[in-house]
Design a protein around this motif. Structure first.
Motif, PDB file in Angstrom:
ATOM      1  N   MET A   1     -20.400 -16.544  18.130  1.00  0.00           N
ATOM      2  CA  MET A   1     -19.918 -15.194  17.880  1.00  0.00           C
ATOM      3  C   MET A   1     -19.335 -15.098  16.491  1.00  0.00           C
ATOM      4  N   LYS A   2     -19.617 -14.016  15.777  1.00  0.00           N
ATOM      5  CA  LYS A   2     -19.081 -13.840  14.433  1.00  0.00           C
ATOM      6  C   LYS A   2     -17.581 -13.553  14.497  1.00  0.00           C
ATOM      7  N   THR A   3     -16.864 -14.096  13.525  1.00  0.00           N
ATOM      8  CA  THR A   3     -15.433 -13.791  13.440  1.00  0.00           C
ATOM      9  C   THR A   3     -15.241 -12.619  12.494  1.00  0.00           C
ATOM     10  N   SER A   4     -14.231 -11.818  12.766  1.00  0.00           N
ATOM     11  CA  SER A   4     -13.977 -10.656  11.929  1.00  0.00           C
ATOM     12  C   SER A   4     -13.369 -11.081  10.611  1.00  0.00           C
ATOM     13  N   GLY A   5     -13.656 -10.314   9.563  1.00  0.00           N
ATOM     14  CA  GLY A   5     -13.108 -10.615   8.259  1.00  0.00           C
ATOM     15  C   GLY A   5     -11.657 -10.186   8.156  1.00  0.00           C
ATOM     16  N   LEU A   6     -10.937 -10.799   7.212  1.00  0.00           N
ATOM     17  CA  LEU A   6      -9.532 -10.440   7.014  1.00  0.00           C
ATOM     18  C   LEU A   6      -9.377  -8.978   6.653  1.00  0.00           C
ATOM     19  N   SER A   7     -10.340  -8.434   5.906  1.00  0.00           N
ATOM     20  CA  SER A   7     -10.233  -7.038   5.486  1.00  0.00           C
ATOM     21  C   SER A   7     -10.232  -6.105   6.696  1.00  0.00           C
ATOM     22  N   GLU A   8     -11.010  -6.442   7.727  1.00  0.00           N
ATOM     23  CA  GLU A   8     -11.032  -5.612   8.927  1.00  0.00           C
ATOM     24  C   GLU A   8      -9.695  -5.700   9.664  1.00  0.00           C
ATOM     25  N   LEU A   9      -9.145  -6.894   9.743  1.00  0.00           N
ATOM     26  CA  LEU A   9      -7.850  -7.054  10.397  1.00  0.00           C
ATOM     27  C   LEU A   9      -6.754  -6.318   9.630  1.00  0.00           C
ATOM     28  N   GLU A  10      -6.791  -6.424   8.301  1.00  0.00           N
ATOM     29  CA  GLU A  10      -5.822  -5.696   7.475  1.00  0.00           C
ATOM     30  C   GLU A  10      -5.965  -4.194   7.693  1.00  0.00           C
ATOM     31  N   ALA A  11      -7.206  -3.727   7.840  1.00  0.00           N
ATOM     32  CA  ALA A  11      -7.448  -2.306   8.062  1.00  0.00           C
ATOM     33  C   ALA A  11      -6.809  -1.846   9.369  1.00  0.00           C
ATOM     34  N   VAL A  12      -6.974  -2.616  10.426  1.00  0.00           N
ATOM     35  CA  VAL A  12      -6.399  -2.261  11.722  1.00  0.00           C
ATOM     36  C   VAL A  12      -4.874  -2.213  11.634  1.00  0.00           C
ATOM     37  N   LEU A  13      -4.279  -3.216  11.007  1.00  0.00           N
ATOM     38  CA  LEU A  13      -2.816  -3.236  10.901  1.00  0.00           C
ATOM     39  C   LEU A  13      -2.307  -2.070  10.068  1.00  0.00           C
ATOM     40  N   ALA A  14      -3.035  -1.710   9.012  1.00  0.00           N
ATOM     41  CA  ALA A  14      -2.612  -0.587   8.170  1.00  0.00           C
ATOM     42  C   ALA A  14      -2.640   0.723   8.949  1.00  0.00           C
ATOM     43  N   VAL A  15      -3.710   0.946   9.709  1.00  0.00           N
ATOM     44  CA  VAL A  15      -3.804   2.177  10.501  1.00  0.00           C
ATOM     45  C   VAL A  15      -2.727   2.183  11.583  1.00  0.00           C
ATOM     46  N   ALA A  16      -2.480   1.047  12.203  1.00  0.00           N
ATOM     47  CA  ALA A  16      -1.436   0.965  13.221  1.00  0.00           C
ATOM     48  C   ALA A  16      -0.067   1.258  12.628  1.00  0.00           C
ATOM     49  N   ARG A  17       0.153   0.805  11.397  1.00  0.00           N
ATOM     50  CA  ARG A  17       1.445   1.006  10.746  1.00  0.00           C
ATOM     51  C   ARG A  17       1.653   2.460  10.330  1.00  0.00           C
ATOM     52  N   HIS A  18       0.615   3.078   9.785  1.00  0.00           N
ATOM     53  CA  HIS A  18       0.749   4.440   9.247  1.00  0.00           C
ATOM     54  C   HIS A  18       0.403   5.538  10.251  1.00  0.00           C
ATOM     55  N   ARG A  19      -0.274   5.175  11.339  1.00  0.00           N
ATOM     56  CA  ARG A  19      -0.709   6.158  12.338  1.00  0.00           C
ATOM     57  C   ARG A  19      -1.559   7.260  11.706  1.00  0.00           C
ATOM     58  N   ASN A  20      -2.247   6.910  10.633  1.00  0.00           N
ATOM     59  CA  ASN A  20      -3.048   7.901   9.917  1.00  0.00           C
ATOM     60  C   ASN A  20      -4.050   7.159   9.039  1.00  0.00           C
ATOM     61  N   PHE A  21      -5.341   7.521   9.141  1.00  0.00           N
ATOM     62  CA  PHE A  21      -6.364   6.815   8.379  1.00  0.00           C
ATOM     63  C   PHE A  21      -6.235   7.082   6.883  1.00  0.00           C
ATOM     64  N   ARG A  22      -5.934   8.318   6.501  1.00  0.00           N
ATOM     65  CA  ARG A  22      -5.844   8.631   5.079  1.00  0.00           C
ATOM     66  C   ARG A  22      -4.677   7.892   4.430  1.00  0.00           C
ATOM     67  N   ALA A  23      -3.505   7.914   5.083  1.00  0.00           N
ATOM     68  CA  ALA A  23      -2.336   7.218   4.535  1.00  0.00           C
ATOM     69  C   ALA A  23      -2.590   5.717   4.458  1.00  0.00           C
ATOM     70  N   ALA A  24      -3.236   5.157   5.490  1.00  0.00           N
ATOM     71  CA  ALA A  24      -3.540   3.721   5.484  1.00  0.00           C
ATOM     72  C   ALA A  24      -4.523   3.388   4.368  1.00  0.00           C
ATOM     73  N   ALA A  25      -5.514   4.236   4.154  1.00  0.00           N
ATOM     74  CA  ALA A  25      -6.490   4.010   3.083  1.00  0.00           C
ATOM     75  C   ALA A  25      -5.820   4.050   1.720  1.00  0.00           C
ATOM     76  N   ASN A  26      -4.901   4.997   1.530  1.00  0.00           N
ATOM     77  CA  ASN A  26      -4.174   5.077   0.255  1.00  0.00           C
ATOM     78  C   ASN A  26      -3.354   3.812   0.023  1.00  0.00           C
ATOM     79  N   ALA A  27      -2.716   3.329   1.078  1.00  0.00           N
ATOM     80  CA  ALA A  27      -1.894   2.123   0.956  1.00  0.00           C
ATOM     81  C   ALA A  27      -2.736   0.908   0.592  1.00  0.00           C
ATOM     82  N   MET A  28      -3.991   0.867   1.069  1.00  0.00           N
ATOM     83  CA  MET A  28      -4.871  -0.269   0.801  1.00  0.00           C
ATOM     84  C   MET A  28      -5.753  -0.058  -0.427  1.00  0.00           C
ATOM     85  N   SER A  29      -5.624   1.135  -1.050  1.00  0.00           N
ATOM     86  CA  SER A  29      -6.420   1.471  -2.242  1.00  0.00           C
ATOM     87  C   SER A  29      -7.919   1.423  -1.955  1.00  0.00           C
TER      88      SER A  29
END
Length: 318
Positions: A1-29
């Motif tokens: 089974m393929k393992t997920s990349g760190l960028s995907e995990l960081e994306a999930v944590l950012a969205v969980a933290r901001h509760r908003n995709f746009r705000a999380a995207a801005n935070a991750m540039s």
């Protein structure tokens, strides 16, 4: 089974933290669409929905909440390992996320500029907001605030001069109102009230000879921005209570007049602070060192200035 990349995990944590995709995207540039695709790809790979999405909100599912609780500590350990490996580089690189207030950021900006010039491989992501947050929970490397409100479990690096508050009004205002001689006299003056990020009204604090006084002055205008308070004071709408850093230029220019100066003793100045339980990234160590250099240089200039002002000792040669 393929393992997920760190960028995907960081994306999930950012969205969980901001509760908003746009705000999380801005935070991750990154773009919102790229972030959304990363989260969707991870959900598809593990076959579980991590977020409930509507047009107005984003919330973790039960599976998503458990996933975040498990992944966050592990990802933090991985980041620390990467930081430790990167600390062997000759030149620091990477991104530092710093949380501060807008006023503090303006004061520290000369250091930020010098830091980026000295370390061209570093990036700074500065987020300004009035409320005091938990920088660890919110994913920041460090914060910058007045020393008196820095959490006690943090390592604090003093920066800048001690701060004082000042009560100010315009010359036109004082041509029609008698200047207050004590904090109690403020009850007869319109005060430009300051709203805190929590929504509460900030009480003006005074101290002299061991006596402490708090005033919740009445006034027709309530604001939550120091620059707007300055404009209102210049326009003669009443008295404002702001830091010297905000009003020094107006006092020098004569556009504002200070009162009750003997009731506003100095407070400890700004501090950069960060958690002591973690490995300190090379970039943050470099910023701490630069802040210390800046503070030492400023103290040296202040000492030289005092020496130039001091009269020569009796009988000394010129």
């Amino acid at each position: 089974m393929k393992t997920s990349g760190l960028s995907e995990l960081e994306a999930v944590l950012a969205v969980a933290r901001h509760r908003n995709f746009r705000a999380a995207a801005n935070a991750m540039s990154v773009s919102t669409s790229a972030l959304s695709h990363a989260v969707a790809a991870l959900e598809a790979r593990i076959g579980v929905k991590l977020f409930n999405r509507t047009t107005r909100s984003v919330a973790l599912t039960e599976a998503g909440a458990q996933f975040v609780d498990s992944v966050a500590p592990a990802l933090s350990t991985i980041r620390d390992a990467l930081d430790q490996a990167g600390s062997f580089r000759d030149t620091p690189s990477g991104t530092l996320r710093i949380n501060t207030s807008a006023g503090a950021a303006r004061q520290v900006m000369p250091v930020f500029v010098a830091f980026l010039k000295r370390y061209p491989e570093m990036k700074l992501d500065i987020v300004t907001e009035g409320r005091l947050i938990d920088i660890v929970v919110e994913g920041f490397d460090a914060g910058i605030r007045l020393a008196e409100i820095v959490p006690q479990d943090m390592i604090a690096v003093p920066f800048g001069d001690r701060q004082r508050f000042a009560v100010v009004g315009s010359p036109a205002y004082f041509s029609q109102h008698k200047p207050p001689r004590s904090p109690g006299d403020l009850n007869a003056h319109p005060c430009i009230r300051s709203r805190m990020p929590s929504g509460s009204i900030y009480q003006w604090e005074f101290e002299r000879h061991g006596e402490t006084v708090r005033i919740d002055g009445g006034g027709a205008l309530t604001l939550d921005n120091p620059e707007l308070m300055l404009e209102a004071a210049r326009a003669g709408l009443g008295l404002a209570y702001l830091t010297e850093w905000n009003v020094d230029a107006d006092l020098a220019a004569g556009t504002l007049v200070r009162v009750l100066e003997d009731w506003t003793p100095p407070l400890d100045g700004l501090c950069l602070y960060y958690p002591g339980r973690r490995h300190v990234p090379a970039g943050l160590r470099a910023l701490v060192e630069m802040i210390r250099e800046y503070a030492d240089a400023k103290r040296g200039r202040a000492s030289d200035k005092r020496k130039r002002r001091s009269p020569p000792a009796h009988g000394s040669r010129r």
